[in-house]
Motif scaffolding. Structure first.
Motif, short mmCIF file in Angstrom:
data_model
loop_
_atom_site.label_atom_id
_atom_site.label_comp_id
_atom_site.label_asym_id
_atom_site.label_seq_id
_atom_site.Cartn_x
_atom_site.Cartn_y
_atom_site.Cartn_z
N THR A 120 0.84 -1.20 0.00
CA THR A 120 0.00 0.00 0.00
C THR A 120 0.87 1.24 0.00
N LEU A 121 0.55 2.22 -0.86
CA LEU A 121 1.26 3.49 -0.92
C LEU A 121 0.39 4.59 -0.34
N SER A 122 0.92 5.25 0.68
CA SER A 122 0.25 6.36 1.34
C SER A 122 1.10 7.61 1.14
N LEU A 123 0.50 8.68 0.60
CA LEU A 123 1.22 9.91 0.28
C LEU A 123 0.95 10.98 1.34
N SER A 124 1.99 11.77 1.63
CA SER A 124 1.87 12.77 2.68
C SER A 124 2.84 13.93 2.39
N PRO A 125 2.64 15.12 2.97
CA PRO A 125 1.42 15.60 3.59
C PRO A 125 0.45 16.11 2.52
N GLY A 126 -0.64 16.79 2.94
CA GLY A 126 -1.64 17.17 1.96
C GLY A 126 -1.94 18.64 1.85
N GLY A 127 -1.69 19.43 2.91
CA GLY A 127 -2.12 20.82 2.88
C GLY A 127 -3.60 20.89 2.53
N TRP A 128 -3.96 21.82 1.67
CA TRP A 128 -5.33 21.86 1.13
C TRP A 128 -5.28 21.23 -0.25
N LEU A 129 -5.08 19.91 -0.29
CA LEU A 129 -4.92 19.18 -1.54
C LEU A 129 -6.15 19.35 -2.41
N SER A 130 -5.93 19.70 -3.68
CA SER A 130 -7.03 19.92 -4.60
C SER A 130 -7.63 18.60 -5.09
N THR A 131 -8.96 18.54 -5.18
CA THR A 131 -9.63 17.36 -5.70
C THR A 131 -9.38 17.16 -7.20
N ARG A 132 -8.81 18.16 -7.87
CA ARG A 132 -8.54 18.01 -9.31
C ARG A 132 -7.47 16.93 -9.56
N HIS A 133 -6.74 16.53 -8.51
CA HIS A 133 -5.73 15.48 -8.67
C HIS A 133 -6.33 14.08 -8.56
N ILE A 134 -7.63 13.95 -8.39
CA ILE A 134 -8.23 12.67 -8.01
C ILE A 134 -7.91 11.54 -8.98
N LYS A 135 -8.02 11.78 -10.29
CA LYS A 135 -7.78 10.70 -11.26
C LYS A 135 -6.34 10.20 -11.15
N PHE A 136 -5.39 11.12 -11.10
CA PHE A 136 -3.99 10.75 -10.98
C PHE A 136 -3.74 9.98 -9.69
N LEU A 137 -4.30 10.46 -8.57
CA LEU A 137 -4.08 9.80 -7.29
C LEU A 137 -4.66 8.40 -7.27
N ARG A 138 -5.85 8.22 -7.81
CA ARG A 138 -6.45 6.89 -7.86
C ARG A 138 -5.61 5.91 -8.66
N GLU A 139 -4.93 6.42 -9.68
CA GLU A 139 -4.11 5.56 -10.54
C GLU A 139 -2.77 5.19 -9.91
N HIS A 140 -2.34 5.96 -8.91
CA HIS A 140 -0.97 5.79 -8.43
C HIS A 140 -0.84 5.47 -6.94
N ALA A 141 -1.88 5.59 -6.13
CA ALA A 141 -1.74 5.38 -4.70
C ALA A 141 -3.04 4.83 -4.13
N GLN A 142 -2.98 4.36 -2.88
CA GLN A 142 -4.17 3.88 -2.19
C GLN A 142 -4.66 4.88 -1.13
N MET A 143 -3.76 5.72 -0.65
CA MET A 143 -4.12 6.74 0.35
C MET A 143 -3.36 8.02 0.04
N TRP A 144 -4.01 9.16 0.31
CA TRP A 144 -3.32 10.44 0.14
C TRP A 144 -3.85 11.41 1.19
N ARG A 145 -2.91 12.01 1.89
CA ARG A 145 -3.27 12.96 2.93
C ARG A 145 -3.89 14.20 2.31
N ILE A 146 -4.88 14.77 3.02
CA ILE A 146 -5.56 15.97 2.54
C ILE A 146 -5.34 17.14 3.50
N SER A 147 -4.34 17.01 4.37
CA SER A 147 -4.03 18.09 5.31
C SER A 147 -2.57 17.99 5.72
#
Length: 226
Positions: free
Chosen positions: A139-166
């Motif tokens: 499992t790949l978990s990305l960090s940190p997130g700040g105010w991560l934009s939802t416009r990255h959603i397609k890319f994130l779904r293709e490359h990771a299982q978790m991504w921080r949003i703060s």
């Protein structure tokens, strides 16, 4: 070896004699649990200083390093020069070692603030290769997130299982309450196996070696904790 990180055998005695986290992972798996580790993106400075070889290539650390691509809050590593083929080879070798130990979960830091798409893609490629070689998911978990934009959603779904949003969550109500608006934006996009991560709730005993503040119990009130 090859400039890859090894656990400190003083803190982790089972890692002595180059065994790494293998014995610890085996013990954790025997309990029916999984083992994760937290790493920073990039290549350790000491690997560059010693110009160590990149496994499986004729390149060395100085060939693949980007000395300008350094985390602003943790300078332990240099960045990697992703236009050079040896950069991907270094990540492949790093993740291969983690897979050989039996690591199940990788939290990789300094990946999204700012958003390092090349780094995320490189880690995903390295994990995919390791999964095929060892027949086990990581499992790949990305960090940190700040105010991560939802416009990255397609890319994130293709490359990771978790991504921080703060950024990191601490035992302050202002940190907690801000998560409600973040999660409201991401809730419609949540999918099983592809999660926006609101970080850990800071409950109980905090600060054996805290980044911020002294050793303490959580400063959140009982109502705030609930």
């Amino acid at each position: 070896v090859y400039g890859r990180q090894l656990p400190d055998p003083v803190r982790f005695p089972s890692a002595a004699d180059g065994r790494g986290f293998g014995p610890l992972a085996a013990a954790v798996h025997d309990l029916g649990l999984q083992l994760g580790i937290h790493v920073m993106r990039g290549i350790p400075r000491i690997a560059v200083e010693r110009d160590l070889p990149v496994k499986g290539t004729s390149y060395t650390a100085r060939d693949v390093v980007d000395r300008t691509h350094v985390c602003t809050w943790n300078p332990d590593n240099f960045g990697l020069l992703h236009s050079h083929p040896g950069a991907q080879a270094w990540y492949n070798a790093q993740v291969e070692q983690f897979a050989d130990w039996g690591i199940d979960f990788l939290k990789v830091d300094d990946m999204q603030t700012p958003f390092h798409a090349e780094e995320i893609a490189a880690y995903h490629e390295a994990i995919t290769a390791a999964e095929h070689a060892y027949g086990r998911p990581i499992t790949l978990s990305l960090s940190p997130g700040g105010w991560l934009s939802t416009r990255h959603i397609k890319f994130l779904r293709e490359h990771a299982q978790m991504w921080r949003i703060s950024d990191d969550l601490w035992d302050r109500w202002e940190d907690i309450v801000q998560q409600f608006s973040r999660l409201a934006r991401w809730a419609p996009l949540q999918r099983t196996g592809q999660w926006a991560d609101a970080d850990m709730l800071p409950l109980g005993h905090i600060g054996l070696r805290a980044e911020r503040g002294a050793d303490r119990d959580s400063r959140l009130t009982p109502d705030e904790r609930r």
